[in-house]
Scaffold this active site. Structure first.
Site, PDB file in Angstrom:
ATOM      1  N   ASN A  38       0.815  -1.212   0.000  1.00 11.09           N
ATOM      2  CA  ASN A  38       0.000   0.000   0.000  1.00 11.09           C
ATOM      3  C   ASN A  38       0.856   1.273   0.000  1.00 11.09           C
ATOM      4  O   ASN A  38       1.638   1.513   0.913  1.00 11.09           O
ATOM      5  CB  ASN A  38      -0.905  -0.021   1.234  1.00 11.09           C
ATOM      6  CG  ASN A  38      -2.021   0.994   1.160  1.00 11.09           C
ATOM      7  OD1 ASN A  38      -2.203   1.665   0.152  1.00 11.09           O
ATOM      8  ND2 ASN A  38      -2.783   1.113   2.237  1.00 11.09           N
ATOM      9  N   HIS A 123     -15.981  -3.331   9.491  1.00 13.20           N
ATOM     10  CA  HIS A 123     -15.552  -2.035  10.017  1.00 13.20           C
ATOM     11  C   HIS A 123     -16.748  -1.103  10.137  1.00 13.20           C
ATOM     12  O   HIS A 123     -17.331  -0.705   9.131  1.00 13.20           O
ATOM     13  CB  HIS A 123     -14.537  -1.385   9.077  1.00 13.20           C
ATOM     14  CG  HIS A 123     -13.189  -2.015   9.109  1.00 13.20           C
ATOM     15  ND1 HIS A 123     -12.047  -1.317   8.773  1.00 13.20           N
ATOM     16  CD2 HIS A 123     -12.778  -3.261   9.429  1.00 13.20           C
ATOM     17  CE1 HIS A 123     -11.000  -2.120   8.883  1.00 13.20           C
ATOM     18  NE2 HIS A 123     -11.429  -3.310   9.274  1.00 13.20           N
ATOM     19  N   TYR A 160      -8.128   8.635  12.070  1.00  9.51           N
ATOM     20  CA  TYR A 160      -7.952   7.315  11.464  1.00  9.51           C
ATOM     21  C   TYR A 160      -9.209   6.464  11.648  1.00  9.51           C
ATOM     22  O   TYR A 160      -9.796   6.410  12.723  1.00  9.51           O
ATOM     23  CB  TYR A 160      -6.767   6.568  12.089  1.00  9.51           C
ATOM     24  CG  TYR A 160      -6.773   5.110  11.698  1.00  9.51           C
ATOM     25  CD1 TYR A 160      -6.331   4.722  10.435  1.00  9.51           C
ATOM     26  CD2 TYR A 160      -7.287   4.130  12.547  1.00  9.51           C
ATOM     27  CE1 TYR A 160      -6.388   3.403  10.038  1.00  9.51           C
ATOM     28  CE2 TYR A 160      -7.343   2.805  12.157  1.00  9.51           C
ATOM     29  CZ  TYR A 160      -6.891   2.445  10.907  1.00  9.51           C
ATOM     30  OH  TYR A 160      -6.964   1.134  10.514  1.00  9.51           O
ATOM     31  N   ASP A 211      -8.977  -0.546  16.840  1.00 17.74           N
ATOM     32  CA  ASP A 211      -7.624  -0.374  16.306  1.00 17.74           C
ATOM     33  C   ASP A 211      -7.049   0.954  16.787  1.00 17.74           C
ATOM     34  O   ASP A 211      -7.550   2.022  16.435  1.00 17.74           O
ATOM     35  CB  ASP A 211      -7.672  -0.402  14.775  1.00 17.74           C
ATOM     36  CG  ASP A 211      -6.296  -0.375  14.134  1.00 17.74           C
ATOM     37  OD1 ASP A 211      -5.290  -0.341  14.873  1.00 17.74           O
ATOM     38  OD2 ASP A 211      -6.223  -0.395  12.890  1.00 17.74           O
ATOM     39  N   HIS A 213      -3.907   1.769  16.089  1.00 15.73           N
ATOM     40  CA  HIS A 213      -3.076   2.136  14.932  1.00 15.73           C
ATOM     41  C   HIS A 213      -1.733   2.724  15.349  1.00 15.73           C
ATOM     42  O   HIS A 213      -1.273   3.724  14.794  1.00 15.73           O
ATOM     43  CB  HIS A 213      -3.819   3.096  14.002  1.00 15.73           C
ATOM     44  CG  HIS A 213      -3.604   2.779  12.553  1.00 15.73           C
ATOM     45  ND1 HIS A 213      -3.026   3.646  11.662  1.00 15.73           N
ATOM     46  CD2 HIS A 213      -3.884   1.666  11.844  1.00 15.73           C
ATOM     47  CE1 HIS A 213      -2.962   3.103  10.471  1.00 15.73           C
ATOM     48  NE2 HIS A 213      -3.480   1.888  10.549  1.00 15.73           N
ATOM     49  N   GLU A 237      -6.095  -3.523  19.020  1.00 19.32           N
ATOM     50  CA  GLU A 237      -5.109  -3.764  17.966  1.00 19.32           C
ATOM     51  C   GLU A 237      -4.057  -2.667  17.897  1.00 19.32           C
ATOM     52  O   GLU A 237      -4.364  -1.487  18.077  1.00 19.32           O
ATOM     53  CB  GLU A 237      -5.844  -3.868  16.625  1.00 19.32           C
ATOM     54  CG  GLU A 237      -4.957  -4.041  15.417  1.00 19.32           C
ATOM     55  CD  GLU A 237      -5.734  -3.928  14.121  1.00 19.32           C
ATOM     56  OE1 GLU A 237      -5.085  -3.717  13.069  1.00 19.32           O
ATOM     57  OE2 GLU A 237      -6.977  -4.030  14.145  1.00 19.32           O
ATOM     58  N   GLU A 263       0.052  -6.454  11.448  1.00 18.65           N
ATOM     59  CA  GLU A 263      -0.277  -6.286  10.038  1.00 18.65           C
ATOM     60  C   GLU A 263       0.907  -5.766   9.227  1.00 18.65           C
ATOM     61  O   GLU A 263       0.958  -5.984   8.013  1.00 18.65           O
ATOM     62  CB  GLU A 263      -1.488  -5.370   9.870  1.00 18.65           C
ATOM     63  CG  GLU A 263      -1.241  -3.912  10.210  1.00 18.65           C
ATOM     64  CD  GLU A 263      -2.513  -3.075  10.076  1.00 18.65           C
ATOM     65  OE1 GLU A 263      -3.609  -3.650  10.216  1.00 18.65           O
ATOM     66  OE2 GLU A 263      -2.399  -1.863   9.830  1.00 18.65           O
ATOM     67  N   ASP A 317      -6.535  -2.718   1.035  1.00 12.23           N
ATOM     68  CA  ASP A 317      -5.230  -2.571   0.399  1.00 12.23           C
ATOM     69  C   ASP A 317      -4.701  -3.919  -0.072  1.00 12.23           C
ATOM     70  O   ASP A 317      -3.663  -3.975  -0.728  1.00 12.23           O
ATOM     71  CB  ASP A 317      -4.227  -1.901   1.343  1.00 12.23           C
ATOM     72  CG  ASP A 317      -4.005  -2.681   2.623  1.00 12.23           C
ATOM     73  OD1 ASP A 317      -4.987  -3.199   3.189  1.00 12.23           O
ATOM     74  OD2 ASP A 317      -2.848  -2.766   3.074  1.00 12.23           O
ATOM     75  N   GLU A 340     -10.043 -10.196   9.310  1.00  8.98           N
ATOM     76  CA  GLU A 340     -10.547  -8.885   8.910  1.00  8.98           C
ATOM     77  C   GLU A 340     -11.126  -8.966   7.500  1.00  8.98           C
ATOM     78  O   GLU A 340     -10.568  -9.636   6.628  1.00  8.98           O
ATOM     79  CB  GLU A 340      -9.414  -7.854   8.947  1.00  8.98           C
ATOM     80  CG  GLU A 340      -9.842  -6.442   8.592  1.00  8.98           C
ATOM     81  CD  GLU A 340      -8.699  -5.445   8.694  1.00  8.98           C
ATOM     82  OE1 GLU A 340      -8.987  -4.243   8.824  1.00  8.98           O
ATOM     83  OE2 GLU A 340      -7.525  -5.865   8.652  1.00  8.98           O
TER      84      GLU A 340
END
EC number: 4.2.1.8
Length: 403
Positions: A38, A123, A160, A211, A213, A237, A263, A317, A340
């Protein structure tokens, strides 16, 4: 033996950029692999074209493990996101070929199914808590058993996980990196309220995920995990950047909220300590980023020894080729946790026709030989590459932060 006689890359952008590797054999059978990185797609495409494809010609397509070792050990500059995405594409395409020649879906070659389907999470996001929960209710009505919740942080635009569209989230959508703002204090104050409201409205039966992130320090993440304990999350996460694996020890010591990470990991060496010391509960490495099915299977077996389950990355992605491969992997391993799943655009689904299907909160890869995913090259050619960057984040004082 099926000999590799040609290989090529296909770059297309039916809503976002994808790099697909196609390997052809002298038996007329071809296989597909996802090589998408990505925001850096053309780096992998060039690596494949200039350095990998010439080394594949004439090799036995059935020798998957040997070819994997050849590409990993032979390059000397091993690991890293570009190298491992390229290796993953080759590996996935070879599994596709092997399944097609055998007349079996790939999961049967990996040991057969361990479950009837693959539980996935969707999501749900929104600018406000109410908007997020409205979207979560739609997922619940569609049969999802697990839902990731993200919501806007008061006073911060472009947070995000908050998409422009109700269900499609494509953060890499600008010609240069878009700048967003971040406040840890505001985030820590607002996030527990999201999950308090979620349990009140959605009840206790749904698995709820979140998440972070990579945005918190270990002690900040420990505080958030502690604050979220009453709401029994399935996982929290990417609570903190995982470059220093030992940082998860501090989080683990302060909260019982399950932890997921991985990830962005490229090999087992990125998470060996996390798994070995049981500092996480779920490992999120995925097919395209971690060297393909061959390496991910080894990583999952190692995790299984330490009671760590999988939760593979599966955002948009990754192309449907990678999603198909992930589902075969998920179906075949004993320590699967969750997958996911973000729906692709209709344009992407048309370019990549696939056999996997959704029912009752689960995906199944289907029983077509190989991966069960193909590519319409003529249609792919109608969607040329478009440069796109992921956003960046700055704190309120203007300094850089993890996006």
């Amino acid at each position: 033996m099926p000999k590799i006689i040609a290989a090529k890359t296909i770059v297309t952008c039916p809503g976002r950029n994808f790099v697909t590797l196609k390997i052809m054999t002298d038996e007329g059978v071809y296989g597909l692999g996802d090589a998408t990185l990505n925001g850096r797609e053309l780096a992998v495409e060039a690596y494949l074209t200039q350095h990998v494809i010439p080394c594949l010609i004439g090799r036995d397509a059935h020798q998957i493990e040997d070819i994997w070792q050849y590409l990993y050990r032979g390059c000397y500059w091993r690991r890293g996101p570009v190298t491992m995405a390229a290796i993953a594409a080759v590996d996935t395409a070879l599994w596709d070929i092997k399944g097609k020649i055998a007349g079996l879906p790939v999961y049967q070659l990996l040991g057969g199914a361990c479950r009837v389907g693959v539980m996935v999470y969707g999501h749900a996001n929104g600018e406000t808590i109410d908007e997020t929960l409205d979207n979560a209710a739609v997922y619940a009505q569609q049969g999802y058993k697990a839902i990731r919740l993200q919501t806007g942080v008061p006073g911060m635009s472009g947070t995000y996980g908050v998409s422009k569209d109700k269900f499609f989230y494509e953060p890499a959508d600008s010609d240069l990196p878009k700048e967003t703002i971040w406040s840890t204090e505001r985030y820590l104050r607002s996030t527990p309220a999201l999950f308090e409201a979620a349990r009140e409205r959605l009840g206790d039966d749904l698995h709820l995920l979140h998440d972070v992130h990579h945005r918190l320090t270990p002690i900040e993440a420990a505080r958030l995990g502690k604050d979220l304990e009453p709401y029994r999350l399935f996982w929290m996460e990417d609570a903190t950047p995982a470059e220093n694996q030992a940082s998860f020890r501090l989080i683990r010591q302060h909260t019982t909220t399950p932890l997921a990470v991985g990830e962005i990991f490229n090999s087992i060496w990125d998470c060996k300590q996390l798994i070995e010391e049981q500092l996480i509960d779920y490992i999120r490495a995925t097919v395209v980023h971690a060297g393909g099915i061959t390496h991910l299977k080894k990583l999952a077996s190692f995790a299984d020894l330490h009671h760590v389950r999988t939760g593979c990355h599966g955002a948009t992605d990754l192309s449907p080729v990678c999603m198909g491969a992930a589902l075969h992997f998920d179906l075949s391993i004993p320590n699967f946790g969750v997958q996911e799943y973000m729906r692709h655009t209709p344009e992407t689904d048309a370019v990549f026709p696939h056999a996997y299907t959704f029912k009752d909160g689960m995906l199944h890869p289907g029983d077509a030989p190989g991966l069960g995913v193909d590519i319409d090259e003529d249609l792919a050619a109608k969607y040329p590459y478009q440069r796109a960057y992921l956003p960046i984040a700055r704190r309120l004082d203007g300094s850089m932060h993890d996006w």
